[in-house]
Design an enzyme around this catalytic site. Structure first.
Site, PDB file in Angstrom:
ATOM      1  N   ASP A   1       3.156  19.359  -9.008  1.00  0.00           N
ATOM      2  CA  ASP A   1       3.364  18.441  -7.895  1.00  0.00           C
ATOM      3  C   ASP A   1       2.118  18.480  -7.004  1.00  0.00           C
ATOM      4  O   ASP A   1       1.358  19.453  -7.036  1.00  0.00           O
ATOM      5  CB  ASP A   1       4.603  18.895  -7.127  1.00  0.00           C
ATOM      6  CG  ASP A   1       4.814  18.150  -5.826  1.00  0.00           C
ATOM      7  OD1 ASP A   1       4.793  16.910  -5.849  1.00  0.00           O
ATOM      8  OD2 ASP A   1       4.992  18.819  -4.790  1.00  0.00           O
TER       9      ASP A   1
ATOM     10  N   ASP B   1       1.909  16.999  -3.202  1.00  0.00           N
ATOM     11  CA  ASP B   1       2.143  17.180  -1.770  1.00  0.00           C
ATOM     12  C   ASP B   1       2.866  18.490  -1.480  1.00  0.00           C
ATOM     13  O   ASP B   1       3.909  18.786  -2.074  1.00  0.00           O
ATOM     14  CB  ASP B   1       2.963  16.013  -1.222  1.00  0.00           C
ATOM     15  CG  ASP B   1       2.208  14.698  -1.310  1.00  0.00           C
ATOM     16  OD1 ASP B   1       1.223  14.551  -0.590  1.00  0.00           O
ATOM     17  OD2 ASP B   1       2.607  13.839  -2.121  1.00  0.00           O
TER      18      ASP B   1
ATOM     19  N   ARG C   1      10.393   4.589   3.498  1.00  0.00           N
ATOM     20  CA  ARG C   1       9.224   5.117   4.203  1.00  0.00           C
ATOM     21  C   ARG C   1       8.002   4.207   4.047  1.00  0.00           C
ATOM     22  O   ARG C   1       7.288   3.941   5.013  1.00  0.00           O
ATOM     23  CB  ARG C   1       8.908   6.527   3.706  1.00  0.00           C
ATOM     24  CG  ARG C   1       9.914   7.574   4.175  1.00  0.00           C
ATOM     25  CD  ARG C   1       9.630   8.925   3.547  1.00  0.00           C
ATOM     26  NE  ARG C   1       9.914   8.936   2.123  1.00  0.00           N
ATOM     27  CZ  ARG C   1       9.481   9.861   1.263  1.00  0.00           C
ATOM     28  NH1 ARG C   1       8.720  10.853   1.692  1.00  0.00           N
ATOM     29  NH2 ARG C   1       9.814   9.801  -0.010  1.00  0.00           N
TER      30      ARG C   1
ATOM     31  N   SER D   1       2.899  13.269  -9.229  1.00  0.00           N
ATOM     32  CA  SER D   1       3.332  13.189  -7.833  1.00  0.00           C
ATOM     33  C   SER D   1       4.213  11.987  -7.575  1.00  0.00           C
ATOM     34  O   SER D   1       4.016  10.909  -8.151  1.00  0.00           O
ATOM     35  CB  SER D   1       2.089  13.106  -6.923  1.00  0.00           C
ATOM     36  OG  SER D   1       2.450  12.887  -5.582  1.00  0.00           O
TER      37      SER D   1
ATOM     38  N   ASP E   1       7.668  21.906  -4.998  1.00  0.00           N
ATOM     39  CA  ASP E   1       8.378  22.412  -3.825  1.00  0.00           C
ATOM     40  C   ASP E   1       9.622  21.634  -3.459  1.00  0.00           C
ATOM     41  O   ASP E   1      10.455  22.120  -2.696  1.00  0.00           O
ATOM     42  CB  ASP E   1       7.440  22.406  -2.609  1.00  0.00           C
ATOM     43  CG  ASP E   1       7.191  20.993  -2.101  1.00  0.00           C
ATOM     44  OD1 ASP E   1       7.513  20.721  -0.926  1.00  0.00           O
ATOM     45  OD2 ASP E   1       6.686  20.161  -2.866  1.00  0.00           O
TER      46      ASP E   1
ATOM     47  N   ASN F   1      12.667  16.551  -6.057  1.00  0.00           N
ATOM     48  CA  ASN F   1      12.232  15.696  -7.158  1.00  0.00           C
ATOM     49  C   ASN F   1      11.379  16.453  -8.185  1.00  0.00           C
ATOM     50  O   ASN F   1      11.020  15.902  -9.222  1.00  0.00           O
ATOM     51  CB  ASN F   1      11.487  14.458  -6.643  1.00  0.00           C
ATOM     52  CG  ASN F   1      10.188  14.780  -5.947  1.00  0.00           C
ATOM     53  OD1 ASN F   1      10.048  15.848  -5.339  1.00  0.00           O
ATOM     54  ND2 ASN F   1       9.224  13.885  -6.022  1.00  0.00           N
TER      55      ASN F   1
END
Length: 289
Positions: free
Chosen positions: A80, A82, A125, A169, A237, A240
């Protein structure tokens, strides 16, 4: 035979953890891996050893992994971006340029905890960014995006030893392409922000890359290499990331949300990302600079 790897940025905490594990588990060998990391060998059932090590370490600031010694050096890294490879959430930081960071960050937090469906949360978002100049993308990358400690060493070391490294990502290709180059990934996959007339439209391209797409990426990358998911290390983290973490041979939760930390094979809460190299049995002398 099991490998029990202990890692800590605190030498005293590491020494305490080693002593506690030795007292709890019949250790047959001990191998220093580098400053702040050690391998202990034990001949026990995996579940029994994991439970014993977890109880022995307790709340000490040390990370650990318990796994079969054979096959633990993985041939695929799938990570991942972010809050894992980099230290921020790009969408939250981009929202700051649009003056809506507080609203976007609240949705991000809930989505990463698994309280919201990722696809809907992402569309909501991104919708708040409608009209934002595309110049903000580069400004956000330059000002806010930094590799987490150990990220480049992790990627470049695994690549130097023949592993394929994929950055996957739920964020955006604008950022993943740049982060992948900076860290040394071979390939990157992410979502696409739709632009028109030098501004963001508030829409994201289909299909959206989320939880199932990350799992599919793991499966596709391993299949292309003639491997199985057991040959992969996955790290992330958020909720997803959970499917790929559970499917990988070694799934690691990095500074993760509780839902992820509870299901991962190992977690890193204290050390930097080089812990993932130590977990695979790499010695510090093998790290790529």
């Amino acid at each position: 035979m099991l490998a029990i790897t202990l890692v800590s940025p605190d030498p005293a905490a590491l020494a305490t953890a080693i002593a506690a594990v030795r007292a709890a588990v019949a250790v047959t060998a001990e191998t220093p891996l580098g400053e702040g990391a050690v391998d202990l060998a034990a001949d026990l059932p995996l579940a029994e050893a994991h439970a014993a090590v977890k109880a022995a370490i307790g709340d000490a600031p040390a990370d650990f992994a318990v796994q079969p010694a054979e096959g633990r050096r993985k041939r695929l890294l799938i990570a991942d971006m972010d809050s894992t490879i980099i230290g921020c959430e790009c969408l939250d930081e981009l929202a700051d340029f649009a003056g809506v960071k507080a609203q976007v960050s609240e949705i991000t937090e809930r989505a990463m905890r698994g309280e919201l469906l990722f696809e809907g949360a992402l569309r909501e978002r991104v919708g708040m960014l409608e009209g934002l100049s595309t110049d903000a993308l580069q400004a956000c990358y330059d000002d806010r995006v930094k590799l987490n400690p150990g990220a480049a060493t992790l990627v470049r070391t695994m690549a130097a030893h023949g592993a394929r490294c994929a950055l996957v990502s739920g964020g955006f290709t604008f950022f993943t392409s740049r982060v992948a180059e900076a860290a040394g990934f071979h390939v990157n996959r992410a979502n696409t922000l739709i632009e028109a007339g030098g501004k963001l439209t508030g829409r994201v391209g289909d299909p959206i890359l989320g939880k199932e797409a990350k799992l599919a990426a793991l499966q596709e990358e391993t299949a292309a290499l003639g491997l199985t998911p057991a040959d992969a290390l996955a790290v992330g983290d958020g909720a997803n990331d959970l499917a790929m973490i559970e499917a990988a041979g070694l799934g690691v939760a990095y500074r993760a949300k509780p839902i992820v930390a509870a299901q991962a094979h190992a977690k890193v809460d204290h050390a930097d990302l080089t812990a993932l190299l130590y977990f695979q049995g790499y010695k510090a002398s093998e790290f790529a600079s």
